[in-house]
Design a protein around this motif. Structure first.
Motif, mmCIF file in Angstrom:
data_model
loop_
_atom_site.group_PDB
_atom_site.id
_atom_site.type_symbol
_atom_site.label_atom_id
_atom_site.label_comp_id
_atom_site.label_asym_id
_atom_site.label_seq_id
_atom_site.Cartn_x
_atom_site.Cartn_y
_atom_site.Cartn_z
ATOM 1 N N LEU A 14 0.822 -1.218 0.000
ATOM 2 C CA LEU A 14 0.000 0.000 0.000
ATOM 3 C C LEU A 14 0.856 1.267 0.000
ATOM 4 N N ASP A 15 1.879 1.308 0.841
ATOM 5 C CA ASP A 15 2.732 2.498 0.932
ATOM 6 C C ASP A 15 3.508 2.752 -0.360
ATOM 7 N N CYS A 16 4.066 1.717 -0.936
ATOM 8 C CA CYS A 16 4.850 1.884 -2.169
ATOM 9 C C CYS A 16 3.948 2.231 -3.352
ATOM 10 N N LEU A 17 2.739 1.668 -3.392
ATOM 11 C CA LEU A 17 1.809 2.002 -4.468
ATOM 12 C C LEU A 17 1.366 3.454 -4.347
ATOM 13 N N ALA A 18 1.127 3.909 -3.128
ATOM 14 C CA ALA A 18 0.743 5.306 -2.914
ATOM 15 C C ALA A 18 1.862 6.237 -3.377
ATOM 16 N N GLU A 19 3.088 5.903 -3.048
ATOM 17 C CA GLU A 19 4.220 6.729 -3.477
ATOM 18 C C GLU A 19 4.350 6.715 -4.996
ATOM 19 N N TYR A 20 4.202 5.554 -5.606
ATOM 20 C CA TYR A 20 4.320 5.422 -7.056
ATOM 21 C C TYR A 20 3.251 6.254 -7.772
ATOM 22 N N LEU A 21 2.028 6.222 -7.248
ATOM 23 C CA LEU A 21 0.911 6.942 -7.873
ATOM 24 C C LEU A 21 0.790 8.392 -7.388
ATOM 25 N N GLU A 22 1.651 8.758 -6.430
ATOM 26 C CA GLU A 22 1.658 10.111 -5.865
ATOM 27 C C GLU A 22 0.307 10.481 -5.257
ATOM 28 N N VAL A 23 -0.213 9.563 -4.466
ATOM 29 C CA VAL A 23 -1.439 9.786 -3.696
ATOM 30 C C VAL A 23 -1.154 9.334 -2.260
ATOM 31 N N ASP A 24 -2.077 9.586 -1.340
ATOM 32 C CA ASP A 24 -1.839 9.081 0.016
ATOM 33 C C ASP A 24 -2.549 7.742 0.209
ATOM 34 N N THR A 25 -2.133 7.044 1.247
ATOM 35 C CA THR A 25 -2.682 5.698 1.482
ATOM 36 C C THR A 25 -4.173 5.736 1.806
ATOM 37 N N GLU A 26 -4.625 6.826 2.415
ATOM 38 C CA GLU A 26 -6.059 6.949 2.711
ATOM 39 C C GLU A 26 -6.884 6.933 1.423
ATOM 40 N N PHE A 27 -6.368 7.563 0.396
ATOM 41 C CA PHE A 27 -7.056 7.564 -0.891
ATOM 42 C C PHE A 27 -7.162 6.143 -1.429
ATOM 43 N N LEU A 28 -6.070 5.374 -1.329
ATOM 44 C CA LEU A 28 -6.090 3.995 -1.835
ATOM 45 C C LEU A 28 -7.042 3.125 -1.024
ATOM 46 N N LEU A 29 -7.085 3.323 0.287
ATOM 47 C CA LEU A 29 -8.015 2.542 1.119
ATOM 48 C C LEU A 29 -9.460 2.871 0.750
ATOM 49 N N ALA A 30 -9.725 4.125 0.448
ATOM 50 C CA ALA A 30 -11.075 4.510 0.010
ATOM 51 C C ALA A 30 -11.409 3.854 -1.329
#
Length: 65
Positions: free
Chosen positions: A36-52
């Motif tokens: 989750l953390d590495c994907l958020a960094e790669y996509l330049e978003v925060d982890t909360e966005f990915l969890l949503a």
């Protein structure tokens, strides 16, 4: 089922949500997976966005989660 590791940081045994997000957001045939953390960094978003997004995809009935 074979356990997947994060392509970037090497985190072991990624969750079904992490694998599903990689497939859903990057490539459904991906052979490289992100935590989750590495994907958020790669996509330049925060982890909360990915969890949503995970919850949104689950509500839509996506079977990758």
């Amino acid at each position: 089922m074979e356990k997947k590791n994060c392509y970037v940081c090497g985190k072991e045994a990624l969750s079904k949500n992490e694998i599903g997000l990689t497939k859903k957001l990057l490539d459904k045939n991906s052979r490289r997976f992100y935590c989750l953390d590495c994907l958020a960094e790669y996509l330049e978003v925060d982890t909360e966005f990915l969890l949503a997004k995970v919850e949104e995809f689950k509500e839509q009935g996506c079977k990758q989660f």
